[in-house]
Design an enzyme around this catalytic site. Structure first.
Site, PDB file in Angstrom:
ATOM      1  N   GLY A   1     -11.739  -2.230   3.035  1.00 45.05           N
ATOM      2  CA  GLY A   1     -12.334  -1.284   2.109  1.00 45.05           C
ATOM      3  C   GLY A   1     -12.316  -1.840   0.712  1.00 45.05           C
ATOM      4  O   GLY A   1     -12.179  -3.051   0.512  1.00 45.05           O
TER       5      GLY A   1
ATOM      6  N   ASP B   1      -4.832  11.976  -3.807  1.00 46.97           N
ATOM      7  CA  ASP B   1      -5.940  11.797  -2.867  1.00 46.97           C
ATOM      8  C   ASP B   1      -5.571  12.340  -1.489  1.00 46.97           C
ATOM      9  O   ASP B   1      -5.774  11.672  -0.471  1.00 46.97           O
ATOM     10  CB  ASP B   1      -6.324  10.318  -2.783  1.00 46.97           C
ATOM     11  CG  ASP B   1      -7.694  10.113  -2.147  1.00 46.97           C
ATOM     12  OD1 ASP B   1      -7.989   8.971  -1.724  1.00 46.97           O
ATOM     13  OD2 ASP B   1      -8.465  11.082  -2.037  1.00 46.97           O
TER      14      ASP B   1
ATOM     15  N   LEU C   1      -7.222  -4.309  11.142  1.00 45.81           N
ATOM     16  CA  LEU C   1      -7.280  -2.857  11.309  1.00 45.81           C
ATOM     17  C   LEU C   1      -8.420  -2.248  10.520  1.00 45.81           C
ATOM     18  O   LEU C   1      -8.955  -1.209  10.898  1.00 45.81           O
ATOM     19  CB  LEU C   1      -5.956  -2.214  10.867  1.00 45.81           C
ATOM     20  CG  LEU C   1      -4.733  -2.518  11.729  1.00 45.81           C
ATOM     21  CD1 LEU C   1      -3.511  -1.821  11.150  1.00 45.81           C
ATOM     22  CD2 LEU C   1      -4.961  -2.085  13.156  1.00 45.81           C
TER      23      LEU C   1
END
Length: 660
Positions: free
Chosen positions: A24, A138, A21
């Site tokens: 990072g 975040d 998917l």
């Protein structure tokens, strides 16, 4: 989605991997399916991060905290192994693009009705997160997934663990996690965060959804300039619908104490009964879901098979947590230019254990910003997928403690109320070190069989007397979290004076209340000894509600009281802690002690306890344990209440200390 490569495993736990998917700074995210065909997102943490002991410790803590998060606006953690050589977690897969993708690439700014529904859904999600004692840290359009029946907030658990990396060899200053255009002023300055930080970020997200742009601009003018605007300048809210403008402005107050709580936003935002998304977006979501059901790998590489026992799935009644993955690129989007995906981490012979994980994967275009508030110079260094930045911080000086030492510690007294000038000390003050603007006071009150916990920031310290001023408190959490609606959302500002070993508290709404040093916080105190030991009813016929009931008190600390109940054929084990100890005398002139009562906080089902039967209530009983002088701890009298309802379950049950 991308096909698996040769280095990828074919299975992780019970899940067959069928695609990548994204990737990072934190690691890889796979699309997987269980043996029964359930689609999940499986994330593995980078090996380098897994080797950091402090990262692992915080990671495990965030897993435990995320288990308390549930509700319709997050997704469930299904399996996790945080103790493996390379930790991994499997979560419910939410088939939908990010809000950023919808606004920036697919549709543009959303209509007013959609933004109103978005505000309601995100506020409810933050309510669940904050009630569990967490802060998202975040919240941004990339961490909001868009689905047919509402938004989903993701990626809130990993931030605390990532701060470990920011505090490690890369930088020794205080650090926070966030994305510059959607950070709060206190994040930019590297200050201690409260749930109010998430509310500021919520305001920025709503403005973005309504206008298609960040209210503080972009990094085109420089990262330093963007962070200065967040901390000091007013937002650009041109284009925000009039019906939402007031709410967004309140969320974007620079002073955290002036922002509404998540519950306040949820009550203010209106959610229409009509579909919350435009028809074109709904059609895209439908097509994407259909494609996902039929998805199969284009080619099958010769991947590694991890021969490890599959961890057991959590029971349906287990607590859920926010999703820990980033949305894949939807099928209707044009692929963005992204760096090559990294190789799969080594997972061979990794031990498995069942746990829950609030961490979140990073998608192909995501990057996590670690901000270190140490100097006014912006220094960006790309290290392992993380940007380490030293932004403008309003002067660069780290705040030192200014709270006088006489205030430190835990204190007990009556709860703040206009009529609470006398009564049982069922409130606690925990006062810690800090500077102006820091949270230095945690105020807890046990009322109606639940606990409401508030935080207060230091506003000033007197130069002429031993007194400090605390700003109006904001609700941090409720115990149990189902009682959040019964807690006042704010507490008045306090004046605290340290006199004669006590703390006098004045709010302007009640007479001065006196708080005394909590005897339970003194490790040398023996006041709790008469309550200690394993106890069961002398006469089982005294038990009316339960089939069986016993308890074990080992100390005043967290989880120092164990409770075992049997109800409707189910045996359930709970843990709690002592909240306050109340001594009562025969009359106000007498020095003869009549009784001492130990009040417990609401109990919770023991985590990872295999002895509790399925179907036990998550929220356990609240106890009032009374010891009479002269019996030397041989027995106590116990009243039992349920929480948060407050109903009496058992009254005046004599509990004898076991001799075995």
């Amino acid at each position: 989605m991308d096909p698996l490569i040769t280095e990828d495993p074919s299975h992780i736990g019970p899940y067959r991997l069928i695609a990548r998917l994204g990737a990072g700074g934190m690691g890889l995210v796979y699309l997987g399916r269980s043996d029964v065909g359930r689609t999940v997102a499986v994330k593995v943490v980078q090996t380098a991060y897994a080797k950091d002991p402090e990262f692992r410790r915080r990671f495990a803590n965030e897993v435990a905290a995320a288990r308390r998060v549930g509700g319709a606006w997050t997704a469930a953690v299904l399996d996790a192994d945080t103790e493996a050589q390379v930790p991994w977690v499997a979560t419910q897969y939410v088939a939908g693009p990010s809000l950023q993708a919808v606004v920036a690439e697919d549709f543009g700014p959303l209509p007013e009705v959609s933004v109103c529904a978005l505000a309601s859904g995100l506020a409810l999600a933050l309510t669940e997160i904050h009630t569990a004692g967490l802060i998202h840290r975040d919240l941004k359009p990339g961490n909001v997934l868009v689905t047919v029946d509402g938004p989903r907030v993701i990626d809130f658990g990993i931030a605390r663990a990532l701060e470990t990396l920011a505090e490690g060899p890369m930088t020794r200053t205080g650090a926070v996690i966030g994305s510059p255009g959607f950070m709060s002023p206190e994040q930019v300055r590297g200050q201690r965060l409260t749930p109010a930080s998430d509310i500021f970020c919520l305001g920025s997200v709503l403005a973005y959804a309504a206008t298609g742009r960040s209210p503080f601009g972009t990094t085109d003018s420089g990262l330093h300039a963007l962070m200065f605007r967040v901390a000091e300048e007013e937002p650009d809210l041109a284009g925000v619908p009039e019906s939402l403008l007031g709410l967004v402005q309140q969320c974007l107050q620079k002073d955290p104490a002036l922002r509404p709580t998540a519950q306040d936003v949820a009550r203010t935002a209106t959610d229409s009964d009509e579909p919350w998304l435009p028809g074109r977006v709904l059609s895209q979501l439908g097509r994407h879901s259909a494609q996902l059901l039929d998805f199969a790998p284009l080619q099958t590489p010769d991947p590694t098979v991890i021969s490890v026992p599959a961890p057991a799935l959590l029971s349906p009644s287990a607590p859920t947590a926010a999703p820990t993955y980033q949305d894949p690129q939807p099928a209707w989007q044009t692929p963005a230019q992204t760096p090559p995906l990294p190789p799969a981490p080594s997972l061979h012979n990794a031990p498995t254990s069942t746990a829950h994980d609030p961490s979140a994967p990073t998608g192909p275009r995501r990057r996590r910003i670690v901000v270190a508030a140490a100097s006014a110079t912006a220094l960006a260094v790309l290290v392992g997928g993380l940007f380490v930045i030293r932004p403008w911080d309003g002067g660069g000086e780290k705040k030192s403690n200014i709270v006088p030492a006489g205030f430190f510690g835990t204190w007990t007294g009556p709860f703040i109320d206009a009529e609470a000038t006398a009564g049982d000390p069922l409130a606690r003050l925990e006062i810690t070190k800090g500077g102006r603007g820091d949270k230095v006071v945690e105020y807890s009150q046990l009322i109606d069989r639940h606990v409401c916990v508030y935080s207060g920031r230091l506003t000033s310290v007197s130069d002429t007397s031993p007194s400090i001023e605390i700003a109006a408190g904001t609700l941090e959490r409720a115990e149990p979290k189902a009682a959040a609606e019964d807690c006042d959302k704010r507490q008045p500002a306090m004046s605290l004076v340290s006199l004669g070993g006590n703390i006098d508290l004045t709010t302007g709404e009640a007479e001065t209340l006196t708080f005394k040093k909590d005897p339970l916080s003194d490790p040398e105190s023996r006041l709790i000894d008469p309550f200690g030991g394993r106890r069961s009813p002398r006469d089982p016929d005294q038990i009316i509600h339960y089939d069986a009931f016993d308890m074990n008190l080992t100390g005043p600390g967290k989880n120092g009281i164990g409770i075992r109940t049997k109800e409707y054929g189910k045996t359930c084990r709970y843990v709690t802690e002592a909240f306050s100890l109340v001594e009562k005398w025969n009359d106000y002139k007498s020095e003869e002690l009549r009784e001492t009562t130990l009040h417990t906080a609401p109990s919770t089902l023991r985590a990872d306890d295999t002895e509790s039967d399925p179907g036990c209530r998550k929220d356990g009983p609240v106890l009032e344990i009374t010891h009479l002088p002269g019996v030397d701890g041989k027995y106590v009298s116990v009243d039992v209440y349920n929480s948060p309802e407050g109903e009496t379950l058992e009254t005046d049950v004599r509990m004898d200390r076991s001799t075995d």
